[in-house]
Design an enzyme around this catalytic site. Structure first.
Site, PDB file in Angstrom:
ATOM      1  N   LEU A  29     -67.038 -41.602  51.502  1.00  0.00           N
ATOM      2  CA  LEU A  29     -67.249 -42.266  52.781  1.00  0.00           C
ATOM      3  C   LEU A  29     -68.553 -41.776  53.375  1.00  0.00           C
ATOM      4  CD1 LEU A  29     -63.695 -41.651  54.266  1.00  0.00           C
ATOM      5  CD2 LEU A  29     -64.455 -43.617  52.966  1.00  0.00           C
ATOM      6  N   SER A  67     -77.737 -35.318  56.507  1.00  0.00           N
ATOM      7  CA  SER A  67     -76.320 -35.415  56.184  1.00  0.00           C
ATOM      8  C   SER A  67     -75.652 -34.064  56.017  1.00  0.00           C
ATOM      9  CB  SER A  67     -76.135 -36.193  54.871  1.00  0.00           C
ATOM     10  OG  SER A  67     -76.643 -37.490  54.983  1.00  0.00           O
ATOM     11  N   VAL A  78     -66.811 -36.911  52.001  1.00  0.00           N
ATOM     12  CA  VAL A  78     -67.123 -37.538  53.276  1.00  0.00           C
ATOM     13  C   VAL A  78     -68.511 -37.078  53.706  1.00  0.00           C
ATOM     14  CG1 VAL A  78     -66.433 -37.834  55.680  1.00  0.00           C
ATOM     15  CG2 VAL A  78     -64.678 -37.598  53.906  1.00  0.00           C
ATOM     16  N   GLU A  79     -69.411 -38.008  53.868  1.00  0.00           N
ATOM     17  CA  GLU A  79     -70.772 -37.717  54.317  1.00  0.00           C
ATOM     18  C   GLU A  79     -70.876 -38.134  55.781  1.00  0.00           C
ATOM     19  OE1 GLU A  79     -75.378 -39.077  53.275  1.00  0.00           O
ATOM     20  OE2 GLU A  79     -73.691 -40.080  52.293  1.00  0.00           O
ATOM     21  N   VAL A  80     -71.240 -37.191  56.637  1.00  0.00           N
ATOM     22  CA  VAL A  80     -71.474 -37.479  58.045  1.00  0.00           C
ATOM     23  C   VAL A  80     -72.974 -37.356  58.262  1.00  0.00           C
ATOM     24  CG1 VAL A  80     -70.895 -36.920  60.427  1.00  0.00           C
ATOM     25  CG2 VAL A  80     -69.207 -36.534  58.621  1.00  0.00           C
TER      26      VAL A  80
END
Length: 84
Positions: A29, A67, A78-80
């Site tokens: 994500l 990121s 999960v990449e924010v």
């Protein structure tokens, strides 16, 4: 792609070094945040979420991003990110 700034990648086979051992049907994500990368890291640290890779420069679908990568309980990546 679920919205202009988010994406979900469903893996059929290993195709990316960012996920060392993707299992069939697993997902990566990418979420774009509207806060600073420092606030994201602080929040993850306070929640005791292990950061797998952090504060890295990347090129996203529509431009430069910074990121932080974490895993969810099912080991999905999960990449924010924030726009640089």
């Amino acid at each position: 792609r679920i919205a202009k700034n988010q994406s979900i990648i469903i893996w059929r086979r290993r195709t990316c070094a960012a996920r060392p051992v993707p299992t069939k049907g697993s997902a990566d994500l990418c979420l774009i945040a509207s806060t600073s990368i420092e606030e994201i890291v602080d929040h993850l640290n306070q929640a005791k979420v292990e950061i797998e890779l952090g504060r890295v420069a990347r090129t996203g679908a529509i431009g430069a991003i910074r990121s932080v990568y974490v895993r969810d309980p099912d080991q999905n990546l999960v990449e924010v990110s924030i726009f640089s």
